[in-house]
Design a protein around this motif. Structure first.
Motif, mmCIF file in Angstrom:
data_model
loop_
_atom_site.group_PDB
_atom_site.id
_atom_site.type_symbol
_atom_site.label_atom_id
_atom_site.label_comp_id
_atom_site.label_asym_id
_atom_site.label_seq_id
_atom_site.Cartn_x
_atom_site.Cartn_y
_atom_site.Cartn_z
ATOM 1 N N ASN A 1 -10.487 1.908 -2.187
ATOM 2 C CA ASN A 1 -10.509 1.681 -0.736
ATOM 3 C C ASN A 1 -11.933 1.639 -0.208
ATOM 4 N N LEU B 1 1.204 -1.624 -1.601
ATOM 5 C CA LEU B 1 2.110 -0.618 -1.035
ATOM 6 C C LEU B 1 1.438 0.751 -0.968
ATOM 7 N N GLU B 2 0.725 1.125 -2.033
ATOM 8 C CA GLU B 2 0.024 2.412 -2.051
ATOM 9 C C GLU B 2 -1.034 2.497 -0.960
ATOM 10 N N ARG B 3 -1.598 1.356 -0.579
ATOM 11 C CA ARG B 3 -2.649 1.325 0.443
ATOM 12 C C ARG B 3 -2.087 1.106 1.847
ATOM 13 N N GLY B 4 -0.749 1.103 1.969
ATOM 14 C CA GLY B 4 -0.130 1.014 3.284
ATOM 15 C C GLY B 4 0.140 -0.395 3.788
ATOM 16 N N THR C 1 -10.904 5.266 -5.408
ATOM 17 C CA THR C 1 -9.592 4.976 -4.846
ATOM 18 C C THR C 1 -9.361 3.486 -4.664
ATOM 19 N N ALA D 1 2.196 -3.215 -6.000
ATOM 20 C CA ALA D 1 2.202 -1.744 -6.019
ATOM 21 C C ALA D 1 0.937 -1.198 -5.372
ATOM 22 N N VAL D 2 -0.211 -1.794 -5.673
ATOM 23 C CA VAL D 2 -1.475 -1.358 -5.068
ATOM 24 C C VAL D 2 -1.420 -1.549 -3.557
#
Length: 129
Positions: free
Chosen positions: A127, A33-36, A125, A30-31
Motif C-alpha cells: 500500500n 479485496l484485501e485492500r478494500g 503491505t 484477492a489483493v
C-alpha cells in the motif's frame, strides 16, 4: 468501496500458460479485496459462458467487459507484459479518464519496482509502504 477493473493476460504466451494467467487474475482480485476494493475481472467470467475462439462471441465478451470498465473507478494493469487485449482496455480507460495503476504479477506497484522494500520483507503491505 471503489470498483477496480483487473486487466491482465488471459491467453497463454511463450512464458505463461493460460492456467497461470487465470491464477494471477484471481490473485489480483484477492489483493484488491484485501485492500478494500471491489474487483471485476471479465476474463474470469465471460470465457465460461462465451466461446473465446468464436470471433462473434469474443466480441460480445469484449463489449460487455468495456461496459463494466466504464463503470469502474480504476483499472489495474496486472503484470508488466501487456497483451493486445489489455492494451485496448488501457486505452479505453485513458479515454474515459479512469486512473490506470500498474502492478507486477505479485502485486508490487510500479513506483516500488526496484525499490528498497520487497514483497517478502517484514512490513511490506503493498500500500505504498
Amino acid at each position: 468501496m471503489k470498483r477496480v477493473y483487473i486487466c491482465s493476460r488471459f491467453h497463454a504466451d511463450e512464458n505463461h500458460t493460460k492456467e497461470e494467467n487465470i491464477h494471477r487474475a484471481f490473485f489480483a482480485c484477492a489483493v484488491a479485496l484485501e485492500r478494500g476494493y471491489a474487483p471485476f475481472a471479465p476474463h474470469l467470467i465471460y470465457p465460461n459462458c462465451l466461446d473465446d475462439d468464436d470471433p462473434q462471441e469474443r466480441s460480445i465478451g469484449l463489449a460487455a467487459g468495456n461496459a463494466w470498465l466504464a463503470a469502474c473507478d480504476e483499472l489495474w494493469q496486472w503484470g508488466a507484459t501487456v497483451s493486445e487485449g489489455m492494451a485496448a482496455e488501457i486505452r479505453l480507460a485513458q479515454e474515459l479518464n479512469i486512473p490506470v495503476r500498474i502492478y507486477n504479477s505479485i502485486g508490487i506497484p510500479k513506483e516500488k519496482w526496484n525499490g528498497v522494500k520487497l514483497a517478502d520483507e517484514v512490513g511490506y503491505t503493498g500500500n505504498g509502504d
